[in-house]
Design a protein around this motif. Structure first.
Motif, mmCIF file in Angstrom:
data_model
loop_
_atom_site.group_PDB
_atom_site.id
_atom_site.type_symbol
_atom_site.label_atom_id
_atom_site.label_comp_id
_atom_site.label_asym_id
_atom_site.label_seq_id
_atom_site.Cartn_x
_atom_site.Cartn_y
_atom_site.Cartn_z
ATOM 1 N N CYS A 191 0.836 -1.198 0.000
ATOM 2 C CA CYS A 191 0.000 0.000 0.000
ATOM 3 C C CYS A 191 0.873 1.250 0.000
ATOM 4 O O CYS A 191 1.699 1.447 0.894
ATOM 5 N N ILE A 241 -2.502 0.771 -4.531
ATOM 6 C CA ILE A 241 -2.332 -0.518 -3.859
ATOM 7 C C ILE A 241 -1.912 -1.541 -4.904
ATOM 8 O O ILE A 241 -2.544 -1.659 -5.956
ATOM 9 N N ASN A 295 -4.302 8.203 0.997
ATOM 10 C CA ASN A 295 -4.335 7.330 2.182
ATOM 11 C C ASN A 295 -2.985 7.445 2.887
ATOM 12 O O ASN A 295 -2.154 6.540 2.828
ATOM 13 N N GLY A 345 -1.612 4.561 4.992
ATOM 14 C CA GLY A 345 -1.506 3.233 4.408
ATOM 15 C C GLY A 345 -2.510 2.262 4.996
ATOM 16 O O GLY A 345 -2.249 1.063 5.100
ATOM 17 N N CYS A 351 -5.168 -0.350 5.212
ATOM 18 C CA CYS A 351 -5.754 -1.379 4.358
ATOM 19 C C CYS A 351 -5.781 -2.679 5.142
ATOM 20 O O CYS A 351 -5.120 -2.810 6.174
ATOM 21 N N TYR A 407 -10.075 -1.208 1.872
ATOM 22 C CA TYR A 407 -9.309 0.041 1.978
ATOM 23 C C TYR A 407 -10.283 1.219 1.968
ATOM 24 O O TYR A 407 -11.439 1.081 1.552
#
Length: 437
Positions: free
Chosen positions: A116, A121, A141, A144, A146, A159
């Protein structure tokens, strides 16, 4: 389970660990420091066995172990765009990948490896490290955030789907298609995690007051738990027990909350004819006519059990594991300690602290002393990540990157195998380097 990189420590508190993560089945703990990384076995309460330690890569901020295998993935601040995959028992590097920006988190099961970045991703096939998919339509994001189901036959990915709300995108790691989006919270997401089978998904927002659990893959809400109403908190970790009966959440406060996943049935015994029982029935009946926000608050379940920490404000992660046949709450903190509590699975209540381990002590244990009662480790990369099958070695004709972020080279036949082909040490896969042009 879910790995957490440690943020900057609170004022006056020095973070001894740069990262720490429990493996997928909560049998191992990995830590990263400025000197390198260490792996520990979690098979005993009294003794913390170091399985492996390495100082070859300094300033590690991501380290993930694949179950109890010899496969470990490491990312360092010295090369934050490069992922290194090692066979630590043999001391060999299997491969390394470089990306267009800093790696923020890594997730893996026996079929998929997830990388990620802030705005992308990458989904790899873990057997041969081929890049299967690049998800580019990801809202920024920066943490990160996820999640990947640890069940390799049910490889769902989750995510954030929005910058401003708590929307979750559920993605199928097998078919490489979006399954659905879940409107989980009004505020932005702080934590998401799957249960062991990949049939449930839990989430918390940045407020940290409400935790919700959804069914997978249809995204229907199953449970709603209230962590607290007095103050907003920063959720550090969120994890299911391996049997999916409990859900554990830790934060920047001194309390770890454990919730029990059970529905209250309508077939209750007759309430006693008391004023309290009568009022309880009245409230239950009234909730059917109240606005949803109010009735939801009335029906929310609070913590089944709690663990009291002797600190607050430090980054930490928690997990629920069975050690020596008893349920335990484990908490690892950025100051370099592992705390082990007893959990009463019947009555709940306050968990009892029974052991504190230092994760930075100089004492080490040889690798062959790992005590988790599992079969001997396989001798090849492919056997490490795959279950036995009749597959044979094959040529990987290069990497066709979706989105064009990476360009790979043709990999000779002997360097990767798609099946679990066990080779002798002298025929082990040589290093493979995949880099941007």
């Amino acid at each position: 389970m879910e790995a957490e990189a440690a943020d900057g420590p609170p004022s006056g508190v020095e973070a001894a660990l740069s990262c720490f993560s429990f493996n997928q089945d909560c049998t191992s703990l990995a830590i990263g420091t400025k000197a390198g990384y260490k792996l520990f076995s979690l098979s005993s309460v009294e003794q913390l066995d170091q399985v492996h330690g390495s100082n070859e890569i300094p300033d590690v901020y991501i380290v993930e172990r694949l179950f109890s295998s010899s496969l470990v993935v490491v990312v360092s601040h010295t090369k934050p765009r490069q992922m290194n995959v090692y066979h630590f028992k043999k001391g060999t590097e299997i491969c390394n990948y470089s990306y267009s920006s800093n790696i923020l988190s890594i997730r893996l099961n026996r079929q998929r490896l997830l990388v990620c970045l802030e705005e992308a991703i990458y989904i790899h096939n873990i057997k041969d490290m081929k890049l299967l998919k690049t998800i580019l339509d990801v809202p920024a994001n920066p943490t990160g955030l996820c999640a990947l189901s640890i069940n390799h036959s049910n490889s769902y990915v989750a995510y954030p789907g929005s910058l401003t709300t708590g929307e979750i995108v559920l993605y199928d790691g097998h078919s490489l298609k979006t399954v659905c989006t879940i409107a989980a919270h009004e505020g932005t997401l702080a934590a998401i995690t799957f249960n062991a089978s990949g049939s449930k998904l839990a989430s918390a927002s940045e407020k940290g007051t409400v935790i919700r659990v959804f069914s997978v893959p249809d995204g229907q809400k199953l449970y709603e738990f209230r962590r607290g109403m007095k103050r907003y908190v920063t959720i550090s970790s969120l994890v299911f027990s391996m049997d999916s009966q409990f859900l554990c959440a830790s934060s920047n406060t001194e309390t770890v909350h454990i919730f029990k996943l059970e529905h209250i049935t309508n077939s209750r015994p007759e309430e006693p004819s008391t004023w309290t029982g009568y009022m309880g029935k009245m409230f239950m009946a009234a909730s059917n006519y109240l606005p949803t926000q109010v009735s939801d608050m009335m029906n929310q379940d609070r913590a089944f059990a709690t663990g009291r920490l002797n600190f607050s404000g430090q980054r930490n992660i928690c997990t629920l594991s069975t050690i020596q046949k008893l349920p335990r709450l484990l908490v690892a903190s950025s100051d370099g300690h592992l705390y082990i509590y007893n959990l009463d699975p019947q009555d709940g209540g306050e968990c009892v602290l029974i052991k504190t381990h230092s994760l930075l002590s100089s004492g080490t244990t040889e690798e062959n002393k790992e005590n988790d009662l599992r079969p001997s480790l396989p001798q090849s990369y492919a056997a490490t990540v795959a279950r036995p099958s009749t597959s044979s070695a094959s040529t990987v004709p290069g990497y066709s990157e979706d989105g064009g972020a990476l360009r790979g080279e043709v990999i000779p036949e002997h360097e990767f195998a798609t099946g679990p082909v066990c080779l002798d040490d002298e025929n082990e896969f040589p290093p493979v380097s995949i880099r941007n042009p």
